[in-house]
Design a protein around this motif. Sequence first.
Motif, PDB file in Angstrom:
ATOM      1  N   LYS A  80     -18.000 -42.617  34.769  1.00 50.38           N
ATOM      2  CA  LYS A  80     -17.073 -41.688  34.118  1.00 50.38           C
ATOM      3  C   LYS A  80     -17.630 -40.281  34.113  1.00 50.38           C
ATOM      4  O   LYS A  80     -18.787 -40.070  33.764  1.00 50.38           O
ATOM      5  CB  LYS A  80     -16.830 -42.158  32.677  1.00 50.38           C
ATOM      6  CG  LYS A  80     -16.204 -41.104  31.756  1.00 50.38           C
ATOM      7  CD  LYS A  80     -15.778 -41.672  30.414  1.00 50.38           C
ATOM      8  CE  LYS A  80     -15.483 -40.555  29.428  1.00 50.38           C
ATOM      9  NZ  LYS A  80     -15.003 -41.000  28.132  1.00 50.38           N
ATOM     10  N   TRP A 123     -12.067 -46.806  20.513  1.00 48.20           N
ATOM     11  CA  TRP A 123     -12.018 -45.747  19.501  1.00 48.20           C
ATOM     12  C   TRP A 123     -11.277 -46.277  18.270  1.00 48.20           C
ATOM     13  O   TRP A 123     -10.064 -46.120  18.157  1.00 48.20           O
ATOM     14  CB  TRP A 123     -11.305 -44.515  20.051  1.00 48.20           C
ATOM     15  CG  TRP A 123     -12.059 -43.815  21.145  1.00 48.20           C
ATOM     16  CD1 TRP A 123     -11.898 -43.966  22.479  1.00 48.20           C
ATOM     17  CD2 TRP A 123     -13.120 -42.860  20.981  1.00 48.20           C
ATOM     18  NE1 TRP A 123     -12.790 -43.167  23.162  1.00 48.20           N
ATOM     19  CE2 TRP A 123     -13.548 -42.472  22.265  1.00 48.20           C
ATOM     20  CE3 TRP A 123     -13.755 -42.287  19.857  1.00 48.20           C
ATOM     21  CZ2 TRP A 123     -14.571 -41.548  22.475  1.00 48.20           C
ATOM     22  CZ3 TRP A 123     -14.766 -41.357  20.075  1.00 48.20           C
ATOM     23  CH2 TRP A 123     -15.166 -41.007  21.368  1.00 48.20           C
ATOM     24  N   ALA A 140     -21.769 -30.580  28.654  1.00 46.23           N
ATOM     25  CA  ALA A 140     -22.531 -30.089  29.796  1.00 46.23           C
ATOM     26  C   ALA A 140     -21.551 -29.428  30.733  1.00 46.23           C
ATOM     27  O   ALA A 140     -20.367 -29.749  30.729  1.00 46.23           O
ATOM     28  CB  ALA A 140     -23.245 -31.240  30.501  1.00 46.23           C
ATOM     29  N   GLU A 199     -22.056 -40.720  25.209  1.00 44.71           N
ATOM     30  CA  GLU A 199     -20.855 -41.411  24.736  1.00 44.71           C
ATOM     31  C   GLU A 199     -20.977 -41.773  23.237  1.00 44.71           C
ATOM     32  O   GLU A 199     -20.054 -41.563  22.464  1.00 44.71           O
ATOM     33  CB  GLU A 199     -20.674 -42.675  25.584  1.00 44.71           C
ATOM     34  CG  GLU A 199     -19.324 -43.323  25.519  1.00 44.71           C
ATOM     35  CD  GLU A 199     -18.255 -42.641  26.394  1.00 44.71           C
ATOM     36  OE1 GLU A 199     -18.582 -42.062  27.445  1.00 44.71           O
ATOM     37  OE2 GLU A 199     -17.097 -42.703  25.986  1.00 44.71           O
TER      38      GLU A 199
HETATM   39  P1  ADP Z   1     -11.457 -33.783  31.012  1.00 49.20           P
HETATM   40  O1  ADP Z   1     -11.116 -35.053  31.698  1.00 49.20           O
HETATM   41  O2  ADP Z   1     -10.681 -32.587  31.488  1.00 49.20           O
HETATM   42  O3  ADP Z   1     -12.918 -33.493  30.972  1.00 49.20           O
HETATM   43  P2  ADP Z   1     -10.356 -35.064  28.605  1.00 49.20           P
HETATM   44  O4  ADP Z   1     -10.224 -34.576  27.219  1.00 49.20           O
HETATM   45  O5  ADP Z   1      -9.131 -35.589  29.281  1.00 49.20           O
HETATM   46  O6  ADP Z   1     -11.025 -33.892  29.466  1.00 49.20           O
HETATM   47  O7  ADP Z   1     -11.418 -36.246  28.642  1.00 49.20           O
HETATM   48  C1  ADP Z   1     -12.761 -36.034  28.384  1.00 49.20           C
HETATM   49  C2  ADP Z   1     -13.419 -37.376  28.083  1.00 49.20           C
HETATM   50  O8  ADP Z   1     -14.812 -37.246  28.301  1.00 49.20           O
HETATM   51  C3  ADP Z   1     -13.254 -37.810  26.646  1.00 49.20           C
HETATM   52  O9  ADP Z   1     -13.298 -39.218  26.585  1.00 49.20           O
HETATM   53  C4  ADP Z   1     -14.500 -37.179  25.973  1.00 49.20           C
HETATM   54  O10 ADP Z   1     -14.894 -37.843  24.809  1.00 49.20           O
HETATM   55  C5  ADP Z   1     -15.523 -37.362  27.059  1.00 49.20           C
HETATM   56  N1  ADP Z   1     -16.607 -36.373  27.070  1.00 49.20           N
HETATM   57  C6  ADP Z   1     -16.563 -35.094  27.542  1.00 49.20           C
HETATM   58  N2  ADP Z   1     -17.768 -34.516  27.442  1.00 49.20           N
HETATM   59  C7  ADP Z   1     -18.584 -35.433  26.895  1.00 49.20           C
HETATM   60  C8  ADP Z   1     -19.984 -35.443  26.543  1.00 49.20           C
HETATM   61  N3  ADP Z   1     -20.751 -34.384  26.749  1.00 49.20           N
HETATM   62  N4  ADP Z   1     -20.491 -36.567  26.013  1.00 49.20           N
HETATM   63  C9  ADP Z   1     -19.705 -37.651  25.820  1.00 49.20           C
HETATM   64  N5  ADP Z   1     -18.398 -37.711  26.123  1.00 49.20           N
HETATM   65  C10 ADP Z   1     -17.848 -36.617  26.654  1.00 49.20           C
END
Ligand code: ADP
Length: 485
Positions: free
Chosen positions: A15, A258, A334, A362
């Motif tokens: 992911k 969640w 990041a 996460e």
């Molecule tokens: P995008 O796909 O444009 O980055 P979204 O809001 O659709 O934005 O999804 C982002 C996902 O990634 C969410 O599940 C969010 O919790 C997770 N996420 C983003 N940055 C981090 C991080 N630094 N650590 C943990 N999870 C993250």
Amino acid sequence: MKILAVASEIYPIVKTGGLADVVGALPAALALHGIEVRTLVPGYRPVLAAMKRAKTLHAFDSLMGGPARIRAATVDGLALLCLDAPHLYDRDGGIYGPPGHADWPDNPQRFAALAQAAAAIARDALARGALAPWQPDVVHAHDWQAGLTPAYLRYGAAPRIPSVFTVHNLAFPGWAPAGLLATLGLPPESFTIEGVEFYGGIGFLKAGLRHADQITTVSPTYAAEITRPENGQGLDGLLRTRGADLHGITNGIDTTVWNPAADPLLPARFNGPHARRRGHNKAALQARLGLDAAPGQLLFGVVSRLTRQKGIDLVVETLPALLGLGAQLAVLGAGETDLETELRDAAARHPGRVAVEIGYDESLAHLFQAGVDAFLVPSRFEPCGLTQLCALHYGAVPVVSRVGGLADTVVDANQAALAAHVANGLQFLPVSADGLAAALRRTAGLWADRDAWAHLQRNGMRAEVGWAGPASAYAKIFRTLVVNF
Ligand code: ADP
């Protein structure tokens, strides 16, 4: 009904953003509609590690310059197919590029191979072979990485299988030079404006938009926004032409992953806007990040890719205003190096008040959602956004720009919405430092009114953020497509 999904990421195995969440959650949600999904993903190292006991279904002698196999296994309840092609996917670094770089130079070949494998599976030849009797009724391709799939289906041998293309972010076009046309196995006649040609090269995203039978994107507002020149990334004309086939379906979140009432990653679980239990999580988050242990200070949180799309530069710019309100800021993310540096510097200048964790974590993301008071998503554009949905579900009040899916999922605390008891967050426009600063001030005003704040939290926690509604909408599109094909 059987669906072959094709994507470059899938939660919980690999992911980088919301794409993986959606691809990982849809199969279980669609199963409730009698739809069986198998998902084809690239055989990156973590995928192969998770699929140790995989069965080989098919072997290609050569696919984009090396041997490859399609393998199948069930992992975490997901029926996976993977394209095991070491010359494309077995390497150190990220799934899209080497450390510090956005892209691998051979990304066109890497993702064209994925799309070709998908088309091969979908076609009779392979299905009559090792995959029989599993013959998909529809191919569902996600984002530019899978964008050539509908093109290969279109230009390949009959019979053709219908396809749906889902855009998660129009800003990533997947562009390759025209000279790669033959290498990618695309016929010369495909290189026209009515085909895969895009700004003189090959557009993977454009190919999906052009050749899929139906198109979806991840919120109704974004579906409308991308048909306008200012947001269309050069594809608005095509999207207007295909308007009758373009659907906006708001994403959900996986409420088994969640779930604040049963989240193993939280020190204190809660099933309502329980101030004391949330306070426990806030204290744990403040301690973990080195923030002052101050229950009475309004704690704003950000979990995001640190990019300008996400408006992170605006967060940096409005920091004096935020601190002037007596609030704290916690950031997890990041991304762009200059933004990471600016945030780190801000944390160093304001110890106890500003904390920044650079990286992807996460489990810390869960503690953020359970511990912060208000959750900031000041995106310049946002196809759907998932973090504001998590925030609603966890009783963190979302403060969002009024764009894309943010506009569709957050109900602004204006006078009318407050009076009707439906508000669950704050929206702001314009998407600028002034706009955000004004929203921060409004947030502080609402926070000071404990009843109003608890009301926002309660409405947020009651909002429908799961996959039930979106899955019905996808099921309807798949069924209608098959009936009319
Ligand atoms: P995008 O796909 O444009 O980055 P979204 O809001 O659709 O934005 O999804 C982002 C996902 O990634 C969410 O599940 C969010 O919790 C997770 N996420 C983003 N940055 C981090 C991080 N630094 N650590 C943990 N999870 C993250």
